[in-house]
Scaffold this active site. Structure first.
Site, PDB file in Angstrom:
ATOM      1  N   LYS B 185       0.830  -1.212   0.000  1.00  0.00           N
ATOM      2  CA  LYS B 185       0.000   0.000   0.000  1.00  0.00           C
ATOM      3  C   LYS B 185       0.866   1.265   0.000  1.00  0.00           C
ATOM      4  O   LYS B 185       0.408   2.311  -0.453  1.00  0.00           O
ATOM      5  CB  LYS B 185      -0.959  -0.011   1.191  1.00  0.00           C
ATOM      6  CG  LYS B 185      -0.290  -0.151   2.545  1.00  0.00           C
ATOM      7  CD  LYS B 185      -0.343   1.074   3.393  1.00  0.00           C
ATOM      8  CE  LYS B 185       0.693   0.985   4.482  1.00  0.00           C
ATOM      9  NZ  LYS B 185       0.553   1.926   5.557  1.00  0.00           N
ATOM     10  N   ASP B 238      -6.183  -0.649   5.282  1.00  0.00           N
ATOM     11  CA  ASP B 238      -4.934   0.093   5.353  1.00  0.00           C
ATOM     12  C   ASP B 238      -4.700   0.898   4.072  1.00  0.00           C
ATOM     13  O   ASP B 238      -4.239   2.045   4.105  1.00  0.00           O
ATOM     14  CB  ASP B 238      -3.801  -0.920   5.567  1.00  0.00           C
ATOM     15  CG  ASP B 238      -2.524  -0.257   6.057  1.00  0.00           C
ATOM     16  OD1 ASP B 238      -2.555   0.944   6.369  1.00  0.00           O
ATOM     17  OD2 ASP B 238      -1.492  -0.949   6.138  1.00  0.00           O
TER      18      ASP B 238
END
Lengths: 330, 330
Positions: B185, B238
């Site tokens: 991410k 996330d």
């Protein structure tokens, strides 16, 4: 191709503009006299301030004339869709495509927009457009992607209608999942607004949105949707934009209610369209119909309609006892 | 229980604080002399301004002493993890649990943090904590949830260590998926920063993040992860927090580079930890190792390391020809 927008608010007009950019003839049908005058005289739509429309996009109140098109973009609110379908019926040719772009679910029946059309306009070819799409950005030609749910045969016909270098529809066969994600995210946005009103931070918001995705997937599977739809543009894409972006009325509404529950009516009036307010009730209809627990939707319902205290609601949203991540996902 | 944080930056110290709130004895091991003085004298950590630590949380530079604990929270950077593991080895008791909380992947080998520990500390019980967690919010006791990936036996032991009414870890068995989501991410956040630097709007960002989720899932499945992990807190949770929240250094870095590519070194220095910068290279190692196409990671790599022009990169990110939503998901 002839494209008519039925119910040309900001979003419908924006999609009309996209169809025009893709090279089609576009007519906007609207009831609002002032908006109609503004479009036809000043080439501006009150819902899209600062934007000028091409001069050959014309607004009309003449429904029978507007309906004479290859594609109708049906953009009235979810609550008005059944009545609109009835008005359309006498004028429709059997080949006219209807694309539903409103994000909502009928309160009393739990019917999705295409299910209403199946009942009111049986045999008419229908499709659904949904995705992470703030109208103003698309109107100003910033890039965006969406999902167009329809049969393969319709896709061959429809893919060119709304496709420009800056607006890209992708195909899905999952008519149910695409509609459900788009509708339910407005309820989650209200939940996020409630959380935001108490300044509980971004970690809590991310946890709530993630959990809500599991809730959407759960009811979706019961309704016959494809689970992977919820990982796509019309699912998590639209959800995150609505809940974490800066332009959602549903989020603003939740935040406003959270700060002062007395202001509900005033907020509804001020924000105009808060689809999530009705969709919260629709979700209760669906929870009962499909025997699925929807704790986040239920919590929002209790705040909006049963005067549950905001902090009690938030405790429920955040503190539900769960042990494994998989409990949450499935 | 005795808990030591190995590499007590802002995040490690925050987790130490959570363990302390859960009733455990906490020691912070750190190299930085000034930070150590600040903790032991003023009970403040330079990475957590405005926050006072309990007086019985002590900082030390004495590694052999710090390692005498039931649980080590290993919080050094991904790049420093192998060397740290080597330093720990002579002092470890075989029962000491090690929880990895750094989000990254070793550049040269593509190894996840637990894979490094398996090589350097074979047989040592390890686990992983990850999720949508900005440190400062948790330090200030705002609510958050995370995923703790470990065996069922470890879960029985570990679940109490970091569990408070305001910080809730959920259990997962998917050690690989949880680490991969957390690491990758940061690369997506850089991609979002690049997009943001060109003011292309929130619709485009939501489309990019949704597509990146499909990319994470694709490489994850090749590595043996469970696909549903990426729909959970350590995956999409996330991802959305990092890319749409307001506190990500990786996002700021991408935005800075996008506005002025010359500023790369300066930005790295100013923002201190930009894990995504190295993880971008790690993802290229993994793409090669598992023969998986990672177009978003590759685009970021080309901007950061091969001087690809920012608008060329963005065209690649947004305009990849795809027809069906399912092409994108799988």
């Amino acid at each position: 191709m002839k494209v008519s927008v039925i119910g040309a608010g900001a979003w419908g007009t924006t999609l009309g503009l996209v169809a025009h950019r893709a090279g089609h003839d576009v007519t906007l049908w609207m009831r609002d006299e002032a908006a109609l005058m503004s479009v036809n005289t000043h080439h501006q739509h009150p819902g899209l301030p600062g934007l000028f429309l091409p001069h050959d996009i014309e607004a009309t109140q003449d429904l029978p004339r507007a309906v004479q098109a290859d594609l109708l973009i049906l953009s009235v609110s979810a609550a008005a869709t059944r009545d609109m379908a009835k008005l359309l019926r006498p004028h429709l040719s059997p080949e006219t495509q209807i694309m539903c772009v409103a994000k909502g679910i009928e309160v009393e029946t739990g019917a999705l927009m295409t299910q209403i059309l199946e009942e009111e306009l049986p045999g008419q070819p229908t499709s659904v457009l949904s995705g992470p799409n703030f109208a103003t950005e698309i109107a100003h030609n910033l890039p965006a992607a969406a999902v167009l749910a329809c049969s393969m045969e319709q896709w061959d016909f429809l893919q060119g209608v709304l496709s420009t270098p800056r607006f890209r529809p992708y195909h899905s066969l999952d008519i149910i999942g695409v509609q459900l994600g788009g509708a339910m995210k407005n309820v989650v946005a209200i939940a996020c607004g409630l959380l935001k009103s108490q300044d509980l931070g971004e970690n809590a918001m991310a946890a709530l949105i993630t959990r809500s995705l599991a809730e959407i997937r759960r009811i979706g599977i019961s309704m016959g949707a494809q689970p992977q739809t919820f990982s796509g543009l019309s699912g998590v894409g639209d959800l995150m934009l609505t809940c974490l972006g800066t332009k959602s009325r549903n989020l603003q509404f939740g935040e406003g209610i959270g700060k002062n529950p007395q202001l509900k009516e005033e907020l509804v009036h001020h924000l105009k369209t808060v689809e999530g307010l009705l969709t919260t009730r629709s979700m209760m209809t669906l929870a009962e119909k499909y025997h699925v627990e929807l704790p986040i939707c239920e919590t929002v319902y209790k705040v909006l309609y049963e005067n549950t205290h905001i902090m009690t609601a938030i405790e429920t949203l955040l503190m539900r006892p769960l042990k494994s991540e998989t409990d949450k996902i499935h």
